[in-house]
Design a protein around this motif. Structure first.
Motif, PDB file in Angstrom:
ATOM      1  N   GLU A  89       0.802  -0.873   0.237  1.00 14.39           N
ATOM      2  CA  GLU A  89       0.086  -0.112   0.196  1.00 14.39           C
ATOM      3  C   GLU A  89       0.798   1.467  -0.037  1.00 14.39           C
ATOM      4  N   GLU A  90       2.013   0.971   0.599  1.00 12.41           N
ATOM      5  CA  GLU A  90       2.915   1.858   0.773  1.00 12.41           C
ATOM      6  C   GLU A  90       3.333   2.687  -0.639  1.00 12.41           C
ATOM      7  N   ASP A 149       0.463   3.769  -2.824  1.00 14.44           N
ATOM      8  CA  ASP A 149       0.375   5.378  -2.603  1.00 14.44           C
ATOM      9  C   ASP A 149       0.948   6.250  -2.532  1.00 14.44           C
ATOM     10  N   ARG A 156       0.281   9.592  -5.515  1.00 19.02           N
ATOM     11  CA  ARG A 156       0.524  10.711  -4.392  1.00 19.02           C
ATOM     12  C   ARG A 156       1.363  11.424  -6.152  1.00 19.02           C
TER      13      ARG A 156
END
Length: 257
Positions: free
Chosen positions: A106-107, A110, A114
């Motif tokens: 998920e990091e 994301d 972003r």
């Protein structure tokens, strides 16, 4: 004098676009995140072309920085160019890298989101009131997100964000057409840039064995150079492309043909 904002102009395609725009007589505002030396190089290269440039730090992955950056743009437009608006916006900031689907955290997802999609979306929203009517935007995507592009393993997250960028660009072209603002996308193929390595290593120079393989898959027989894409960006922004909007132009030398 026309003025361009080139987001991610400290190296690679953004740097090449900034210099090419200067050759065509535009002043340039460039942004950088982790490469201040590269931003200085861009400003120096623009000045060698007889142009004017300034560089500001901006992390495209941090939307909270956008209002302050807008104020920097407003100030420098007035002080350096005696302008209230600018003419061109290039969204070229980003990073590359691959991860197999099962290894995408998920990091990482994301971070891709972003920097590659959310950042350009909301930065453009922040800046578009300063973009002159009749101006132009070019967003830098990737041939990996084209329907005709090569479906290589390891790019599910990266290509998904670039695909979102492509759709957003087309929809934005429709919304901004009322102001005469054109929005297009360029989709480079393999290009000799820092983006070739997510860890910040200077691209393909770290993996020379890959270059002949990619060149062999390219119709024109070589790896792309930043200038190949930079000149395409400048052309799409210029008056010669005044009747082109909502298009995604592959700039890959025929990669995968």
């Amino acid at each position: 004098m026309r003025v361009a904002v080139v987001v991610g102009g400290s190296s690679g395609i953004g740097q090449a676009a900034a210099v090419e725009l200067a050759r065509r007589g535009a002043g340039v505002i460039v942004t950088y995140s982790g490469n201040p030396a590269g931003a200085k190089d861009t400003v120096a290269a623009v000045e060698r072309e007889g142009g004017t440039a300034v560089a500001f730090r901006l992390d495209v992955g941090r939307t909270e920085e956008f209002p302050a950056f807008r104020e920097q743009v407003v100030s420098v437009l007035r002080e350096k160019w005696q302008r209230e608006t600018f003419d061109y916006l290039v969204n070229s900031a980003g990073f590359g890298g691959m991860a197999m689907f099962e290894d995408v955290t998920e990091e990482l997802f994301d971070r891709f989101l972003r920097v590659l999609l959310k950042g350009p979306y909301f930065l453009t929203q922040t800046l578009v009131p300063l973009l002159t009517d009749g101006g132009a935007i070019v967003n830098v995507s990737s041939s990996s997100a084209l329907p005709t592009g090569s479906a290589d393993v390891g790019y599910t997250a990266y290509a998904a964000m670039k695909g979102g960028l492509n759709v957003w660009s087309r929809m934005l072209a429709k919304e901004l057409a009322v102001r005469g603002i054109r929005v297009n996308t360029v989709s480079p193929g393999p290009t000799r840039t820092r983006l070739a390595d997510a860890d910040g290593v200077v691209g393909f120079d770290a993996y020379p064995e890959v270059i002949p393989i990619l060149a062999g898959q390219t119709a024109l027989g070589r790896l792309g150079e930043p200038g190949d894409v930079g000149v395409a960006i400048a052309a799409l922004l210029g008056d010669e492309s005044r009747w082109i909007t909502a298009q995604n132009v592959e700039v890959s030398g025929g990669f995968g043909l």
